[in-house]
Structure formats: structure tokens, C-alpha cells
Design a protein around this motif. Sequence first.
Motif, PDB file in Angstrom:
ATOM      1  N   THR A 176       0.829  -1.209   0.000  1.00 50.56           N
ATOM      2  CA  THR A 176       0.000   0.000   0.000  1.00 50.56           C
ATOM      3  C   THR A 176       0.862   1.257   0.000  1.00 50.56           C
ATOM      4  N   TRP A 177       1.991   1.222   0.693  1.00 49.80           N
ATOM      5  CA  TRP A 177       2.889   2.382   0.670  1.00 49.80           C
ATOM      6  C   TRP A 177       3.435   2.614  -0.728  1.00 49.80           C
ATOM      7  N   LEU A 178       3.817   1.531  -1.397  1.00 46.63           N
ATOM      8  CA  LEU A 178       4.421   1.644  -2.722  1.00 46.63           C
ATOM      9  C   LEU A 178       3.379   2.005  -3.784  1.00 46.63           C
ATOM     10  N   ALA A 207       3.508  -4.114  -9.650  1.00 43.62           N
ATOM     11  CA  ALA A 207       2.929  -3.854 -10.971  1.00 43.62           C
ATOM     12  C   ALA A 207       1.923  -2.700 -10.904  1.00 43.62           C
ATOM     13  N   THR A 208       1.120  -2.648  -9.847  1.00 46.83           N
ATOM     14  CA  THR A 208       0.148  -1.564  -9.686  1.00 46.83           C
ATOM     15  C   THR A 208       0.846  -0.221  -9.552  1.00 46.83           C
ATOM     16  N   ALA A 209       1.897  -0.171  -8.723  1.00 50.55           N
ATOM     17  CA  ALA A 209       2.647   1.071  -8.557  1.00 50.55           C
ATOM     18  C   ALA A 209       3.268   1.515  -9.869  1.00 50.55           C
ATOM     19  N   THR A 210       3.823   0.576 -10.611  1.00 50.39           N
ATOM     20  CA  THR A 210       4.450   0.912 -11.893  1.00 50.39           C
ATOM     21  C   THR A 210       3.423   1.460 -12.874  1.00 50.39           C
ATOM     22  N   ALA A 211       2.259   0.811 -12.930  1.00 52.15           N
ATOM     23  CA  ALA A 211       1.212   1.264 -13.849  1.00 52.15           C
ATOM     24  C   ALA A 211       0.728   2.666 -13.484  1.00 52.15           C
ATOM     25  N   ARG A 233       1.259   5.905 -16.047  1.00 54.80           N
ATOM     26  CA  ARG A 233       0.109   6.567 -16.680  1.00 54.80           C
ATOM     27  C   ARG A 233      -0.183   7.939 -16.079  1.00 54.80           C
ATOM     28  N   GLY A 234       0.620   8.360 -15.076  1.00 56.12           N
ATOM     29  CA  GLY A 234       0.467   9.689 -14.499  1.00 56.12           C
ATOM     30  C   GLY A 234      -0.771   9.850 -13.645  1.00 56.12           C
ATOM     31  N   ASP A 235      -1.093   8.821 -12.867  1.00 56.66           N
ATOM     32  CA  ASP A 235      -2.271   8.864 -12.000  1.00 56.66           C
ATOM     33  C   ASP A 235      -2.181  10.058 -11.040  1.00 56.66           C
ATOM     34  N   PHE A 238       8.548   8.540  -9.459  1.00 55.87           N
ATOM     35  CA  PHE A 238       7.677   9.512 -10.112  1.00 55.87           C
ATOM     36  C   PHE A 238       8.296   9.984 -11.434  1.00 55.87           C
ATOM     37  N   PRO A 239       8.231   9.141 -12.466  1.00 57.92           N
ATOM     38  CA  PRO A 239       8.911   9.467 -13.731  1.00 57.92           C
ATOM     39  C   PRO A 239       8.188  10.522 -14.569  1.00 57.92           C
ATOM     40  N   ARG A 240       6.940  10.865 -14.243  1.00 62.63           N
ATOM     41  CA  ARG A 240       6.187  11.853 -15.025  1.00 62.63           C
ATOM     42  C   ARG A 240       5.710  12.973 -14.102  1.00 62.63           C
ATOM     43  N   PRO A 241       6.615  13.877 -13.723  1.00 60.00           N
ATOM     44  CA  PRO A 241       6.272  14.910 -12.725  1.00 60.00           C
ATOM     45  C   PRO A 241       5.065  15.749 -13.142  1.00 60.00           C
ATOM     46  N   GLN A 242       4.250  16.081 -12.135  1.00 60.55           N
ATOM     47  CA  GLN A 242       3.087  16.934 -12.320  1.00 60.55           C
ATOM     48  C   GLN A 242       3.167  18.075 -11.306  1.00 60.55           C
TER      49      GLN A 242
END
Length: 524
Positions: free
Chosen positions: A29-31, A375-379, A383-385, A505-509
Motif C-alpha cells: 500500500t505504501w508503494l 505492478a500496480t505502482a508501476t502502472a 500513466r500519471g495517475d 515519479f517518472p512523469r512529474p506533475q
Amino acid sequence: MSAASVSDVSVRKLLAWLGGAALAWACITWLAQANLDGYHDMLENYAWSQPLRWGTHKHPPFFAWTTGLWFVVFPQNDFSYRLLSYANVVVGLIGVWRLGVRLRLGALAPWGALLLLWSFPYANLAGKFNANSQLLSLWPWAATLLLASWQERGWRGVGASVGLGLVAAACMLSKYFSGVFLAGFLLPVLLHPQGRRWLATAKPYVALAVFGFALWPHLAWVASHDWAPLHYAMEQGGGATSWRYIARFALAPLYYWLPAWLALCLTWAIAQARAEGANAVRVAARLLVRSWAPQGASDVLFWLAFMPWALTLAFGVAGVAELSTPWAIPIGYAFALLWLRNLRLAAPQAERRTLALLARAWWPVVTVVLALGIATATARALRGDAGYYRPTEDVARAVVQDWQQRHPGRSLAWVGGDWAGNAMLAFYAQPHLLTVPGLPDDGPARILGAGAWQEGDGVLLCLQGLATSAPAQTDCDREARAWLAAHGLPVLAHRMLAQRSGWRFPRPQVWSYTVYDVDARRRP
């Protein structure tokens, strides 16, 4: 590993398995979530725990007490909070195990606890610690102490009765919904001969007296604060019957506990079909139905498992409350014990083989769950959730540091604005900072004892979301500006921009927040 070995070393092995699985879920859950929760429930808990009170403007206070006491010992960060969530689960599952022992289920008792970790309430849903998940640790112990009170004699029975009163009070001090759970005790007590004999002793009345004594300070607080939590609870109903919510709650025992139920029943059915030389599909269909069945009118286990669900549905049909699906989170504490007991009765030849198979599957299942969490964290990261990228901790530290730079030598006394997201300042950046629900002279702030806002410097924090070139004013902004103007204070908005970066966090917002200073020295 045989089924017998699971029973022989049940204490050490059970604690190791529960602890290992709980730690795995805390990591997942943390990840995978990267923030506490989207509704700021966990920040709200923390705000209510600073300081500890006998009540809040919405809920009774026990889960806030749990939060506050936990962070006396553990550091204030997201991972520690996840550990609290799953430590709460482990406490509850130990209670389920002890309930199984009280019900004389033998080798099935530890599996009544372990299988619940393959259900959604005890796995991913438990990761958000709030009033609903607090009950995961309390309801099983209340049921266990009920049986201990009527089974034990002498001072041990009296001690169990005192414990029952205290834990029942903790249930009510966590969520008033626990009244439904406690009312469900009446039927097994009245229908079972041992329960009826218990009523003729002093023990139930000792429990009732302790229960009332433990609740009294909260009731006195509620009465002196215009019954605010009760008003909030009553607002959840309104006298209307919502069949859509009733239908969802009615099906909750299936979809919340489906993985554990299917894993157990299908494994048992395959083992039984081999023992009988029968068709596995027919055996599975029979066992799936019989796993929920009562064993006579005085079946204590069935009533303990069935009554929280049934009584809650009855209240929903009557329009007393609009049933919320998360209310179902604690109701299934005895489901796995019921399935196991019934499957043993329906197909005893399969017990030993089934428990051995479940034992061998335990750590591989945990490994698969960890992989799914990664896998959930990576997705979510790729996708920039938005919920994943929300920079709660970063902006909290930035707001406090910015305020200190603009007001050197002065102490920030309180934060108001968007509740309960504004509690991020206290949790991440300035421990024990007074967090105000909304504006500092509103009703909820007075109920929480915020005091006179003029006595210390504060800020109003408004959460705006993803940054744009010309951010629109939120309701929080409009209310903050109107409040400052009404009190003759300057309306100066400090826009804060923050983003998360690093390997997770590869897609900073970029996110936007607005801070309004409330300068106590400039009050009119």
C-alpha cells in the motif's frame, strides 16, 4: 507441512505468518498508493489526535486516540501509518484465532484468522486506517470476551466480563455503528443454554456497568457540545430507504470475502472429491452452499457471523441509515471460522489435505501479492495517475518553510482552510500544529476547542489541484477571502507550486496550493 503441524506450532507460526503478510501489505500500500488516501481520512485522524479529546465534530474518538498514541512511538510518515493500519489487522486476527479456540475448532482456529488476509477488508481496504477499519481489531475481541465471560468461572470470568465491557465501549467509541454489532449478541446469548445461564449470574451486569462507566466521559462531552457527533450520525439516514445501497451491502459478504471463500471451498471440494471418487464440480457446488449454513437454532458461531450483516440490512430497509458499502468492512470477522466449521462437518475427509495445501500456498500467495503491488505502482506511475502524484508531503514542508522565511522568529500556531487536507502541515512538517476544520471561528472549530484565533499566527490553506496558468478560485479560496475581509485583515494569497520527483515519479506533475496568512499582530 501437514495440517497437524499448523496446529502444533500455531502460536509461533500464526504470529509469523500474520506478521509477514501484514508487513507485505504495508509495503504494497505504501508503494502503490504514494499518498495516504484521497479523502484525507488518515490526516483527519491525526488532526483529531492533536490533542486527544473525548469527541470530535463528526465521530467518536477512539481511532484518533489510537493514531495519536501510535505516533508517540513511531515517526510521522506514510510508511509508519501503513504499519499502524496492518498492526490493527494483526490485533483483530489474533482475536479471530482466539474466538476459534473458544469455539473449540482446534486446528481450524488459526486458519479462521489466516484466510481473512485473503479477503479485501483485511488486505487492501485495511490500508486506510479510519473508523471502519478500527473495528477490525475490536469486534473479534468483543465476541471472544463474550464467550470467555460465559465459559470461565470465578475471577477469570469476572475479568473476562470487565474486558468485555471495556472492549464493547471501545467499539462504540470508534463508531456508533458498533451498536448494531453489540445488539447482535442478544440472539446467541438467548438461544444458547450456556448463554441463558450466563444471564442468571452477575457477570453480564459487571460487563454492562464497566461499559457504561467507560462511555460516560464521551457522553458527557457530547452533551456539552450540542450532541454534534450524534447529529452527524443521524444525517447519514434521513428516513429514506435506498434500495441501491441496500443491494450493494447485501452482496458485500460475497464480493468482499470472495477470494478467501473460493480458495477455501474449492480446495476443500477438490480434496473431498478425490477422497470420495466423486465429481469435483458437484462437490464444490454443495460445499459452497453449505459453507454458510447454520447448525441448529443455538449455533453461536452462525449468529455471531450472521447478525452484524442482517441487522445492518434491517436498519437500511427501515431507512434509519443510508448504508455505505465500507460499513461492511468489519462484519465478516467470523465468516472464515463459519466456513471452516461447516466444511469440516460436511466433508471431514478433506480437512487434513486442505489445510496442508493452504499451508504450502501461503508464502507463494504473499509473493504474488507483492508482485501485483509492484505492478500496480508501476502502472500508476507510468500513466500519471493524479492521486499517485499529488505532492502532499512536499507541499506541507514547503508551506511551513515558506511561512518561517517570511515571518522569521515567529511561531505558526494553527492552520485552517480545506479540511482535512490542511492537516498535512501538522503530520509532515510541524508536529502538533493545531489543525482547524475550516475557518477558526466556525462551529466545528469551536467544538474542537480551537480557542481564540487572535492569540496566535495562522494560515488558511486551500488545495487547488493540478496547476494551470490561471487557477480558478475554489470554494475554500472564496471563503478564506471573505473571512479575512470580514475581519479587517489583508487578503494576500501566496501561491505554492510543488511536484514529486525521483525514481517513483517518472512523469512529474505540478500541483497548486494557496496560502492565506492570518497575522495575529494585524488584527483590528
